[in-house]
Design an enzyme around this catalytic site. Structure first.
Site, PDB file in Angstrom:
ATOM      1  N   CYS A 289      -0.091  95.155   5.830  1.00  0.00           N
ATOM      2  CA  CYS A 289      -0.115  94.223   6.960  1.00  0.00           C
ATOM      3  C   CYS A 289       0.705  94.775   8.122  1.00  0.00           C
ATOM      4  O   CYS A 289       0.308  94.649   9.289  1.00  0.00           O
ATOM      5  CB  CYS A 289       0.397  92.853   6.538  1.00  0.00           C
ATOM      6  SG  CYS A 289       2.057  92.862   5.806  1.00  0.00           S
ATOM      7  N   THR A 290       1.842  95.400   7.816  1.00  0.00           N
ATOM      8  CA  THR A 290       2.696  95.931   8.876  1.00  0.00           C
ATOM      9  C   THR A 290       2.053  97.139   9.552  1.00  0.00           C
ATOM     10  O   THR A 290       2.133  97.284  10.782  1.00  0.00           O
ATOM     11  CB  THR A 290       4.079  96.302   8.308  1.00  0.00           C
ATOM     12  OG1 THR A 290       4.660  95.139   7.705  1.00  0.00           O
ATOM     13  CG2 THR A 290       5.000  96.812   9.400  1.00  0.00           C
ATOM     14  N   ARG A 334      15.416  93.046  -4.260  1.00  0.00           N
ATOM     15  CA  ARG A 334      14.395  91.993  -4.266  1.00  0.00           C
ATOM     16  C   ARG A 334      14.589  90.976  -5.387  1.00  0.00           C
ATOM     17  O   ARG A 334      13.888  89.969  -5.446  1.00  0.00           O
ATOM     18  CB  ARG A 334      12.998  92.613  -4.350  1.00  0.00           C
ATOM     19  CG  ARG A 334      12.633  93.389  -3.109  1.00  0.00           C
ATOM     20  CD  ARG A 334      11.162  93.714  -3.054  1.00  0.00           C
ATOM     21  NE  ARG A 334      10.851  94.620  -1.954  1.00  0.00           N
ATOM     22  CZ  ARG A 334       9.630  94.919  -1.563  1.00  0.00           C
ATOM     23  NH1 ARG A 334       8.589  94.397  -2.182  1.00  0.00           N
ATOM     24  NH2 ARG A 334       9.426  95.751  -0.554  1.00  0.00           N
TER      25      ARG A 334
END
Length: 481
Positions: A289-290, A334
């Site tokens: 997406c980036t 994360r």
């Protein structure tokens, strides 16, 4: 009559016109595979208020509001033409007509502008192409919504099946419920029913088979009447050619990955390098997406100013690969609670630029911070340019790119001074230039690029699938190169 009365009368007039647009737009879509756009935004299946709001939004990019009073004559002119499958932007028709000084009627101007989609020039309708979704998570469900929305006349992409691992009791009902209601993107636009006996979900009349399998090798798609399908892998479990080749089973012709590909898998950003896909290529990636958010504006800046080097800092919404609360995770950070922390993490977007823009010689570096919002991210693109410029020139250039260039479906533009991330949920563009945040000092330009990392990216995936399937229809008026 007071000013208030005048305003209300004007609103009711425009409301009536917008209401009369709906059947014309629907008929063009159903009977001729013509998608009516307004400044790259589809008007298909939109409400009266949505049509009016889309017209009003044009003031942010074109400088003044576009009225349905202006665009309706062009829509009416389109209904009288022998149109073939295409996308036609009535906003662009209205804007270019204003600038034309030949004195043509709306009908004559429209016929000339869309001549490539009429008569002997028009593309014939193609047989529908089967699509299979492998995985049904955040991206899978949004891609499913888009495929169902774009089913149109039935001659385009057809979502035939979804492949998932079995999830126990009520699995089909729960998956259908997740498709029907989404906490971020809202209600599904239509009806969804479940046929548990036949393991199918029926969405707006589209019968979708749900296939349970733990591995691609377990599925023979021809057993379900599926042929020459494009399979979209939304799991990210396999990212190289060897792994993705497992999907090339009977009934599947091509595999599209919704994650960055590794090795020699082509990483495709629609609008930038989709025309490099070889006809016989069976495996490709839609990158991240980036990557989709930064590559189109990066290309635009390279084309106009030249780029010597750059750095992208992504402030990214949290995703399902992070933990809700602190718990073990294979990555260093994360594992910490996603809704409670800003989390420094890695991004491969900068290195992926080289695959999508091989002619760009500039070194691009990148880093990322995950933040406690569920959707919409922002990429801060800091560029050293090959020549000096100023903020006004860069802003005007990017505004024009968003309106008339071949990248107008990828790059959007906002001048709203109070824009925040939630405003861009549901954006169909790869990224949105924030004019107010743009900074330019000589040969240094800093662009702030919003992007819906779920829905905007899913739209880019669909564009790639349409391209490789042969149902990506031309847009009129043609964008300015």
């Amino acid at each position: 009559m007071t000013v208030n009365d005048d305003s209300f009368t004007n609103w009711k007039t425009r409301e009536e016109i917008a209401e009369s647009m709906i059947p014309l737009i629907g008929k063009l879509q159903r009977e001729r595979d013509v998608t009516v756009l307004l400044h790259s935004r589809s008007l298909v299946n939109k409400s009266v208020v949505s049509i009016l709001k889309t017209h009003r939004f044009a003031r942010q990019i074109a400088g003044e509001e576009l009225s349905v009073i202006e665009t309706m004559p062009f829509l009416q002119a389109l209904t009288a033409l022998d149109l073939g499958p295409s996308q036609i932007d009535i906003g662009m028709l209205a804007e270019t007509y204003k600038a034309d000084d030949r004195g043509l009627s709306v009908e004559a101007f429209t016929a000339e502008a869309v001549a490539g989609a009429t008569g002997v020039n028009k593309i014939e309708r193609r047989e529908g192409r089967d699509v299979v979704l492998y995985g049904f998570g955040r991206i899978g469900r949004l891609v499913a919504r888009l495929l169902i929305e774009k089913a149109g006349s039935g001659n385009g992409l057809r979502l035939r099946a979804i492949v998932v691992r079995g999830g126990g009791d009520q699995d089909l009902v729960k998956r259908a419920s997740l498709l029907r209601r989404d906490s971020i993107h809202g209600q599904f636009q239509g009806t969804i029913t479940v046929d548990e006996a036949n393991s199918t979900i029926i969405a707006n009349g589209n019968v979708i088979k749900v296939i349970y399998a733990n591995d691609p090798s377990e599925v023979d798609y021809t057993a379900y009447g599926i042929k020459d399908a494009i399979l979209i892998d939304n799991t990210g479990k396999w990212r190289d050619r060897e792994g993705l080749s497992k999907h090339l089973r009977p009934g599947v012709d091509k595999v599209v990955l919704t994650a960055p590909g590794k090795g020699d898998v082509p990483n495709i950003v629609h609008g930038v390098n989709h025309d490099t896909i070889k006809p016989d290529e069976q495996i490709l990636s839609c990158a991240s997406c980036t990557t989709n958010a930064i590559v189109p504006p990066l290309k635009a800046m390279e084309d106009e100013y030249g780029v010597l080097r750059g750095h992208v800092e992504t402030v990214h919404s949290f995703t399902n690969d992070q933990n809700l609360l602190d718990n073990y995770h294979k990555s260093d950070r994360r594992g910490r609670s996603a809704p409670l922390n800003m989390v420094i993490t890695e991004t491969g977007a900068a290195s992926a630029v080289a695959k999508a823009l091989p002619d760009l010689k500039a070194k691009i570096t990148g880093s990322s911070i995950r933040v406690p919002v569920p959707d919409v991210s922002i990429a801060i693109l800091n560029l050293q340019l090959a020549r000096e410029t100023n903020r006004e020139e860069v802003v005007e250039y990017l505004r024009t790119v968003s309106l008339t260039s071949p990248l107008r479906r990828q790059i959007d533009f906002t001048s709203a001074p109070d824009a925040v991330s939630n405003d861009f949920i549901g954006s169909r563009h790869a990224s949105i230039v924030d004019a107010g945040a743009t900074k330019v000092d000589g040969d240094n330009a800093i662009l702030y690029l919003w992007y819906d990392n779920e829905f905007g990216y899913s739209c880019q995936v669909i564009r790639v699938v349409q391209h490789v399937s042969g149902v990506e229809y031309p847009t009129y008026p043609a964008p300015v190169a």
